[in-house]
Each structure stands twice: as structure tokens, then as C-alpha cells.
Design a protein around this motif. Sequence first.
Motif, PDB file in Angstrom:
ATOM      1  N   GLU A 155     -31.931   8.230  -2.552  1.00  0.00           N
ATOM      2  CA  GLU A 155     -31.983   6.799  -3.232  1.00  0.00           C
ATOM      3  C   GLU A 155     -31.181   7.022  -4.516  1.00  0.00           C
ATOM      4  O   GLU A 155     -31.443   7.904  -5.402  1.00  0.00           O
ATOM      5  N   GLY A 156     -30.264   5.817  -4.842  1.00  0.00           N
ATOM      6  CA  GLY A 156     -29.725   6.168  -6.107  1.00  0.00           C
ATOM      7  C   GLY A 156     -28.371   6.483  -6.058  1.00  0.00           C
ATOM      8  O   GLY A 156     -27.410   6.168  -7.070  1.00  0.00           O
ATOM      9  N   GLU A 157     -27.987   7.309  -5.035  1.00  0.00           N
ATOM     10  CA  GLU A 157     -26.696   7.696  -4.836  1.00  0.00           C
ATOM     11  C   GLU A 157     -25.640   6.580  -4.119  1.00  0.00           C
ATOM     12  O   GLU A 157     -26.246   5.533  -3.712  1.00  0.00           O
ATOM     13  N   ASN A 158     -24.354   6.915  -4.416  1.00  0.00           N
ATOM     14  CA  ASN A 158     -23.648   5.919  -3.698  1.00  0.00           C
ATOM     15  C   ASN A 158     -23.171   6.470  -2.366  1.00  0.00           C
ATOM     16  O   ASN A 158     -23.361   7.714  -2.034  1.00  0.00           O
ATOM     17  N   ALA A 159     -22.879   5.566  -1.269  1.00  0.00           N
ATOM     18  CA  ALA A 159     -22.531   6.014  -0.088  1.00  0.00           C
ATOM     19  C   ALA A 159     -21.217   5.276   0.297  1.00  0.00           C
ATOM     20  O   ALA A 159     -21.027   4.013   0.025  1.00  0.00           O
ATOM     21  N   THR A 160     -20.325   6.085   0.800  1.00  0.00           N
ATOM     22  CA  THR A 160     -19.014   5.803   1.078  1.00  0.00           C
ATOM     23  C   THR A 160     -18.660   6.044   2.631  1.00  0.00           C
ATOM     24  O   THR A 160     -19.020   7.138   3.276  1.00  0.00           O
TER      25      THR A 160
END
Lengths: 112, 117
Positions: free
Chosen positions: A15-20
Motif C-alpha cells: 500500500e502506498g506504492e505506485n503500480a505501473t
Amino acid sequence: SQQGEEDPQALSIQEGENATMNCSYKTSINNLQWYRQNSGRGLVHLILIRSNEREKHSGRLRVTLDTSKKSSSLLITASRAADTASYFCATDERSTLGRLYFGRGTQLTVWP
Amino acid sequence: DAGITQSPRHKVTETGTPVTLRCHQTENHRYMYWYRQDPGHGLRLIHYSYGVKDTDKGEVSDGYSVSRSKTEDFLLTLESATSSQTSVYFCAISEGPQAGGPYNEQFFGPGTRLTVL
């Protein structure tokens, strides 16, 4: 096959991280769309980007399109556990009006 | 779910029996679609309709037929079900290409899980 291809097939983040997620396709398009599917449910439209657009935003979603490379990316910023789902790109191709071609999807898991 | 219902939601049947799945919409959208979803294959188009009595094949149409006698209903029939047709079937609707330019956002139903034994 005219089907798009997503990459990676699976993505696991905190949670909190970016997903690409990335999508590649093969032919000329009118637009490219991203959909989300929660487990056991139907697909839900997230965002559409037209062939003459390069970037589009909607809330925490950012989509880019590079027609010269025939690729698109979907960025989800500040991911939440509720973003856990499968994400699909779909192309609206110029040669076949009224149809969409879906990729196989990226399974995103966001850990609390 | 954008006024789309599918029936039945679950069905178990035996090989060789006919099966009909129904998709009903209340949105008055012109286009309707039947997809199947299988692990490793994503979403594949079976048949679609661009108006009453106007239908066309998708990429996996063998063994399936469709009918659309009213705007709101799109039926998918498996004339003689086979185990390879075990899948989750989704109906979708769309206003289709617009007068102002191509635009084809699709709205999906909840799906029908079909098992052919």
C-alpha cells in the motif's frame, strides 16, 4: 491475434506504492481503454485515451499512449488494498468498428 | 452494473445438451456482445450485435449461435454443449461508434459461470 498484451502478468506491491502496467498492441487504433475486474465480477471501464492524446489523468490513474511504439501504460499512484484486481487494456481498432480487443490482463495485488 | 442482467448466473449441464444464456439491458444501447473468459486467454469475443437482427462473429464463434429479436435482449445458444465450453460468459453493451467520432466504452454484466460435465 489482434489481442493486446499486458505486462507484467502479475504485480505485487505494498500500500502506498505506485503500480505501473503496460500494454502493447499491433494495429492502428481509434482509442485505447483500460478496464478493471474484481474477482468474480464483470469488467468496469476506468479510462479511455484517444489516438491523438499522449497522456490522460483520472484521480489516481495516469494513462500514457505512444502510438509510434504501439504501447500504453497505466499508472496507479498511492495504491490501496482496494485496488487489488485484474487490469485489462482494450483497443478500439480502426479496421473493425464497434469491437474491442482485450489483452490477457495484469493481476495486481496490493498488500496492506 | 449499468442496467445489464445475465441469466442464469450459474449453470451446470451435461455434454451434448443445448444451453441458452440470456443478456438483458435497460440502457437502450445499440451494441451487445458475448465474451468468454478463461484462464490464460483473457476475454475473447464470441458474437456481437449492432442492432436488432444484426449480428456478427467474433474470434471464437464456433459452436455458438446468437439471436437478437429485441433491442434489450441478446441470447447466446450452445447447440450441443461440450466440455471445452466450460467458462465464464460475460455480456457487454455499448452505444458503439458515435456520430462525433469513434467511442466504444463497454459496460459489462455480472457474468454466467457455465460448467459442462
